[in-house]
Design a protein around this motif. Structure first.
Motif, mmCIF file in Angstrom:
data_model
loop_
_atom_site.group_PDB
_atom_site.id
_atom_site.type_symbol
_atom_site.label_atom_id
_atom_site.label_comp_id
_atom_site.label_asym_id
_atom_site.label_seq_id
_atom_site.Cartn_x
_atom_site.Cartn_y
_atom_site.Cartn_z
ATOM 1 N N CYS A 171 0.821 -1.220 0.000
ATOM 2 C CA CYS A 171 0.000 0.000 0.000
ATOM 3 C C CYS A 171 0.851 1.265 0.000
ATOM 4 C CB CYS A 171 -0.925 0.026 1.220
ATOM 5 S SG CYS A 171 -1.994 -1.400 1.359
ATOM 6 N N ALA A 172 2.153 1.138 -0.165
ATOM 7 C CA ALA A 172 3.061 2.286 -0.093
ATOM 8 C C ALA A 172 3.566 2.650 -1.487
ATOM 9 C CB ALA A 172 4.244 1.956 0.823
ATOM 10 N N GLU B 297 -8.074 -9.587 -11.021
ATOM 11 C CA GLU B 297 -6.982 -9.302 -10.091
ATOM 12 C C GLU B 297 -7.533 -8.790 -8.759
ATOM 13 O OE1 GLU B 297 -2.924 -6.616 -10.109
ATOM 14 O OE2 GLU B 297 -3.732 -7.371 -12.001
ATOM 15 N N GLU B 298 -8.526 -7.921 -8.833
ATOM 16 C CA GLU B 298 -9.099 -7.382 -7.589
ATOM 17 C C GLU B 298 -9.862 -8.455 -6.825
ATOM 18 O OE1 GLU B 298 -11.029 -3.580 -8.385
ATOM 19 O OE2 GLU B 298 -9.044 -2.670 -8.117
ATOM 20 N N ARG B 299 -10.566 -9.349 -7.523
ATOM 21 C CA ARG B 299 -11.255 -10.449 -6.837
ATOM 22 C C ARG B 299 -10.252 -11.357 -6.129
ATOM 23 N NH1 ARG B 299 -14.663 -10.437 -11.358
ATOM 24 N NH2 ARG B 299 -13.563 -12.182 -12.318
ATOM 25 N N PRO C 127 -10.924 -8.056 4.219
ATOM 26 C CA PRO C 127 -11.276 -6.693 4.639
ATOM 27 C C PRO C 127 -10.130 -5.687 4.486
ATOM 28 C CG PRO C 127 -11.947 -8.297 6.302
ATOM 29 C CD PRO C 127 -11.145 -9.037 5.285
ATOM 30 N N ARG C 128 -8.900 -6.134 4.598
ATOM 31 C CA ARG C 128 -7.763 -5.214 4.421
ATOM 32 C C ARG C 128 -7.734 -4.662 2.999
ATOM 33 N NH1 ARG C 128 -2.568 -8.089 5.396
ATOM 34 N NH2 ARG C 128 -1.680 -6.054 4.994
ATOM 35 N N MET D 239 -9.155 -0.533 -1.078
ATOM 36 C CA MET D 239 -9.929 -0.127 -2.257
ATOM 37 C C MET D 239 -10.710 1.160 -1.985
ATOM 38 S SD MET D 239 -11.446 -3.787 -3.577
ATOM 39 C CE MET D 239 -12.242 -3.193 -5.065
ATOM 40 N N ALA D 240 -11.203 1.293 -0.774
ATOM 41 C CA ALA D 240 -11.996 2.473 -0.427
ATOM 42 C C ALA D 240 -11.149 3.745 -0.396
ATOM 43 C CB ALA D 240 -12.680 2.262 0.926
ATOM 44 N N LYS D 241 -9.844 3.599 -0.184
ATOM 45 C CA LYS D 241 -8.956 4.759 -0.073
ATOM 46 C C LYS D 241 -8.257 5.131 -1.365
ATOM 47 C CE LYS D 241 -6.350 3.160 3.135
ATOM 48 N NZ LYS D 241 -5.309 2.978 4.142
#
Length: 197
Positions: free
Chosen positions: A120-121, A170-172, A180-181, A186-188
């Motif tokens: 995530c970085a 890929e996202e699935r 949940p992580r 995804m929400a951010k």
């Protein structure tokens, strides 16, 4: 066609492909040493990868080598070469940063590797799929650099096919692995264009 301007744009495009290969090679070698836990390769993914390869390398490479199809040529412009060069430099920067950030997690196909981590970085703090961002930038740069309707647009078409057939899968896969992580991540973040999409 102004050969000097066209030749410069083609040389820039070729240098971009060389840079792409140089950036990817060491990561591809290292990735082979990391065991694969889960492989999600499908026929549609193979089609997407083939379309991206054809659009971003084979079709434009054939055009640069042969000038075919010359009937689709249009006059090259210096401003287009400048924009294409800037986009290509941006694409290579994102491409390199993405590989560096992924490290041992990188894979050319939909695979989960041993001790896979959620990244995530770096460029991943802005978009979930910066590798696709680099391909989009490459396709855009190709459209500006190669003054031929077929070769110039082939990169965007190849990118589009790859994106359509692969990004949802890929996202699935990431949701299955990280749950949940990944949903919170995804929400951010946006998919490939910071703050937009």
């Amino acid at each position: 066609m102004n050969l000097s301007v066209a030749a410069v744009s083609e040389v820039v495009w070729v240098l971009g492909i060389v840079a792409w290969c140089i950036i990817r090679y060491p990561f591809e070698r290292r990735a082979k040493r990391v065991p694969i836990v889960s492989n999600r390769r499908t026929g549609s993914e193979a089609v997407g990868l083939a379309a991206a390869l054809a659009g971003l390398a084979i079709v434009p490479g054939f055009y640069v080598a042969t000038s075919w199809p010359a009937a689709a040529d249009y006059a090259p412009r210096l401003w287009a070469i400048v924009i294409g060069t800037i986009l290509l430099c941006a694409a290579m920067w994102v491409f390199r940063r993405t590989h560096k950030q992924l490290g041992r997690n990188w894979s050319i196909t939909l695979e989960i590797r041993k001790q896979h981590e959620l990244i995530c970085a770096g460029p991943y703090s802005l978009v979930r799929h910066p590798m696709y961002t680099s391909f989009l930038l490459m396709g855009l740069s190709q459209a500006f650099l190669l003054s031929n309707w077929v070769a110039g647009m082939a990169g965007l078409i190849g990118f589009g096919v790859l994106f359509i057939v692969r990004v949802d899968k890929e996202e699935r896969m990431m949701l299955e692995v990280f749950g949940p992580r990944y949903r919170a991540y995804m929400a951010k973040t946006k998919r490939i264009i910071p703050y937009l999409y």
